[in-house]
Design an enzyme around this catalytic site. Structure first.
Site: not given
Ligand code: PGA
Length: 256
Positions: A9, A11, A97, A99, A169, A175, A214
């Site tokens: 991904n 992003k 996701h 985000e 996730e 991240g 991560s």
């Protein structure tokens, strides 16, 4: 045997020329992939056509989109339909996701519509779920993730659900450099499979469940060795061809 998937991904990173450089470097070093292992890159929309064109002849190496709209077309400024994605050769779509949920206020209700639309167009949705740190600390993580699965995947027909890939996730691991331990990830993956099993029975054993948060070359082998972890959704480490290759190799090694 469940399908193993290693997904990158990207992003909002990489311009189209940068994406092309990556694709060339990565694909030239990628070993032949067995049919039970798929690798999928999720670039920005603008890089989709160039990557699908560049990678068209690579078996089991796919290109997908990070988001879509649930409608076929219409007055939705700035949005992209699954029809448009399919027309440029995308085969997968990330849906939900964290985000997207956090910054773009996507709810389970909206995500259910997107998942249905992706499936109806013959593409594969990778439906993302995961709890925040507060929910984990409060011991609510199983309930939280269970609800994300129940309100979306469990609302589908069995035929539709058979097309879904799930990605777990934990938000606190995205991240941050902090990874769920292989045991923490395994426990949640097993829980997700139990929730799916209570709705769909044996079909749950065929659902690929990816871990994200991560994932790095160093921790991928231990994560991928877990019984219910069928691959990874990789953010930061998918931006560098060498790191991503090592992660693919870790899956290749385990799934052989
Ligand atoms: P990360 O991102 O690997 O950089 O933690 C994963 C993701 O958000 O999909």
């Amino acid at each position: 045997m469940r399908q193993s998937i290693v997904a990158g991904n990207w992003k909002m990173f990489k311009t189209a020329p940068e994406a092309l450089d990556f694709a060339r470097a990565f694909s030239s070093q990628l070993p032949p992939l067995p049919s039970h292992l798929q690798v999928c890159l999720f670039p920005n929309f603008l890089s989709l056509p160039i990557l699908t064109h560049e990678l068209a002849s690579q078996a089991n190496l796919h290109v997908g989109a990070q988001n879509c709209h649930a409608a076929s077309e219409g007055a939705f400024t700035g949005e992209t339909s699954v029809e448009m994605l399919r027309a440029v050769g995308a085969t997968h779509v990330l849906v939900g996701h964290s985000e997207r949920r956090e910054y773009f206020h996507e709810t389970n209700e909206i995500l259910l519509e997107k998942v249905k639309k992706v499936i109806s167009m013959g593409l594969t949705p990778i439906y993302c779920c995961g709890e925040g740190l507060a929910d984990r600390k409060a011991g609510e993580h199983y309930n939280w993730v269970g609800k994300q699965i129940e309100e979306v995947v469990c609302q589908l027909s069995a035929e539709e659900a058979a097309q879904v890939v799930v990605a777990y996730e934990p938000i606190w691991a995205i991240g941050t450099g902090e990874t769920a331990s292989p045991e923490q990830a395994q426990e949640m993956h097993a829980h997700i499979r139990t929730v799916l099993n209570s709705r769909f029975g044996d079909l749950a054993n065929n659902t690929s469940i990816l871990y994200g948060g991560s994932v790095k070359p160093g921790n991928a082998p231990d994560l991928f060795a877990q019984t219910d972890i069928d691959g990874g959704l990789v953010g930061g480490a998918s931006l560098k061809p060498d790191d991503f290759l090592q992660i693919v190799q870790a899956m290749l090694h385990i799934s052989q």
